[in-house]
Scaffold this active site. Sequence first.
Site, PDB file in Angstrom:
ATOM      1  N   GLY A  15     -29.732  36.507 -25.419  1.00  0.00           N
ATOM      2  CA  GLY A  15     -29.232  37.686 -24.734  1.00  0.00           C
ATOM      3  C   GLY A  15     -30.076  38.937 -24.855  1.00  0.00           C
ATOM      4  N   SER A  16     -31.406  38.797 -24.886  1.00  0.00           N
ATOM      5  CA  SER A  16     -32.222  40.009 -25.019  1.00  0.00           C
ATOM      6  C   SER A  16     -32.153  40.879 -23.760  1.00  0.00           C
ATOM      7  CB  SER A  16     -33.672  39.661 -25.368  1.00  0.00           C
ATOM      8  OG  SER A  16     -34.305  38.975 -24.312  1.00  0.00           O
ATOM      9  N   ASN A  17     -32.092  40.269 -22.584  1.00  0.00           N
ATOM     10  CA  ASN A  17     -31.918  41.067 -21.362  1.00  0.00           C
ATOM     11  C   ASN A  17     -30.536  41.703 -21.321  1.00  0.00           C
ATOM     12  OD1 ASN A  17     -34.201  41.253 -19.511  1.00  0.00           O
ATOM     13  ND2 ASN A  17     -34.159  39.018 -19.507  1.00  0.00           N
ATOM     14  N   ARG A  69     -17.669  21.223 -12.542  1.00  0.00           N
ATOM     15  CA  ARG A  69     -18.251  22.562 -12.575  1.00  0.00           C
ATOM     16  C   ARG A  69     -17.373  23.576 -11.857  1.00  0.00           C
ATOM     17  NH1 ARG A  69     -24.139  23.202 -11.029  1.00  0.00           N
ATOM     18  NH2 ARG A  69     -23.470  22.269  -9.091  1.00  0.00           N
ATOM     19  N   LEU A  97     -25.038  27.402 -10.565  1.00  0.00           N
ATOM     20  CA  LEU A  97     -23.717  27.776 -10.080  1.00  0.00           C
ATOM     21  C   LEU A  97     -23.370  27.024  -8.800  1.00  0.00           C
ATOM     22  CD1 LEU A  97     -23.958  31.627 -10.650  1.00  0.00           C
ATOM     23  CD2 LEU A  97     -22.885  29.924 -12.129  1.00  0.00           C
ATOM     24  N   HIS A 113     -35.478  36.522 -12.958  1.00  0.00           N
ATOM     25  CA  HIS A 113     -36.223  35.269 -13.024  1.00  0.00           C
ATOM     26  C   HIS A 113     -37.646  35.557 -13.495  1.00  0.00           C
ATOM     27  CE1 HIS A 113     -37.283  31.168 -12.040  1.00  0.00           C
ATOM     28  NE2 HIS A 113     -38.363  31.621 -11.435  1.00  0.00           N
ATOM     29  N   GLU A 146     -26.984  30.602  -2.683  1.00  0.00           N
ATOM     30  CA  GLU A 146     -26.819  29.183  -3.025  1.00  0.00           C
ATOM     31  C   GLU A 146     -28.145  28.497  -3.311  1.00  0.00           C
ATOM     32  OE1 GLU A 146     -24.116  26.827  -0.719  1.00  0.00           O
ATOM     33  OE2 GLU A 146     -22.755  28.522  -0.454  1.00  0.00           O
ATOM     34  N   ASP A 149     -32.998  30.618  -6.928  1.00  0.00           N
ATOM     35  CA  ASP A 149     -33.971  31.714  -6.985  1.00  0.00           C
ATOM     36  C   ASP A 149     -34.496  32.100  -5.601  1.00  0.00           C
ATOM     37  OD1 ASP A 149     -33.741  31.774  -9.802  1.00  0.00           O
ATOM     38  OD2 ASP A 149     -35.218  30.173  -9.995  1.00  0.00           O
ATOM     39  N   ALA A 177     -41.429  43.010 -19.956  1.00  0.00           N
ATOM     40  CA  ALA A 177     -41.319  43.622 -18.628  1.00  0.00           C
ATOM     41  C   ALA A 177     -39.912  43.456 -18.069  1.00  0.00           C
ATOM     42  CB  ALA A 177     -42.351  43.008 -17.677  1.00  0.00           C
TER      43      ALA A 177
END
Length: 194
Positions: A15-17, A69, A97, A113, A146, A149, A177
Amino acid sequence: MTGRKRVAVLISGAGSNMAALIDAAGQSDAPFEVVLVLSNKPGAGGLAVAEAKGVPTAVVDQTGFGKDRAAHEQAIQSVLDAHGVEVVALAGYMRLLTPFLVGRWAGRMLNIHPSLLPKYPGLDTHARAIAAGDAEAGCTVHLVTEGVDEGPVLGKARVPVLDHDTPASLAQRVLAAEHTLYPHALAGFCRVPD
């Protein structure tokens, strides 16, 4: 500042972002607040980081849902609803997802990303950039659609690929960055009127 967008950050790991987003939300002029950190993995290190920063956390463990899911995502949606979430930010959420959650949050779910999209969607982005002989790599914040990326780009940050780079060394510089780009892109997104 009032009227800040209520953001949930979805994580699977350290979880650094997410931490960068929480820290940015602490600025007096931030147009968003992180109201929830949710993980699909009970042992995600980022949960303790969020708790230490005073942000509520939740776990919707994917293992209890088997291969269903959609049911897992419906449980996530219930938690998001309970916290009055307005925007979802994926930050190292390592699960594809389904159309259910993507559709529910269309135009309000962001992801970061570690490549300069449309180059290198998916995994192993740093090794792929080095193998291709690219002069630069970087990261991209985009809206989630959907396609993996493929969503509209909200911002990019470029990082040079150095002669001695390994995937690990490049990943470290790109991650630095990311910690600047993601809060900036999320703030810009949240400042746009509905």
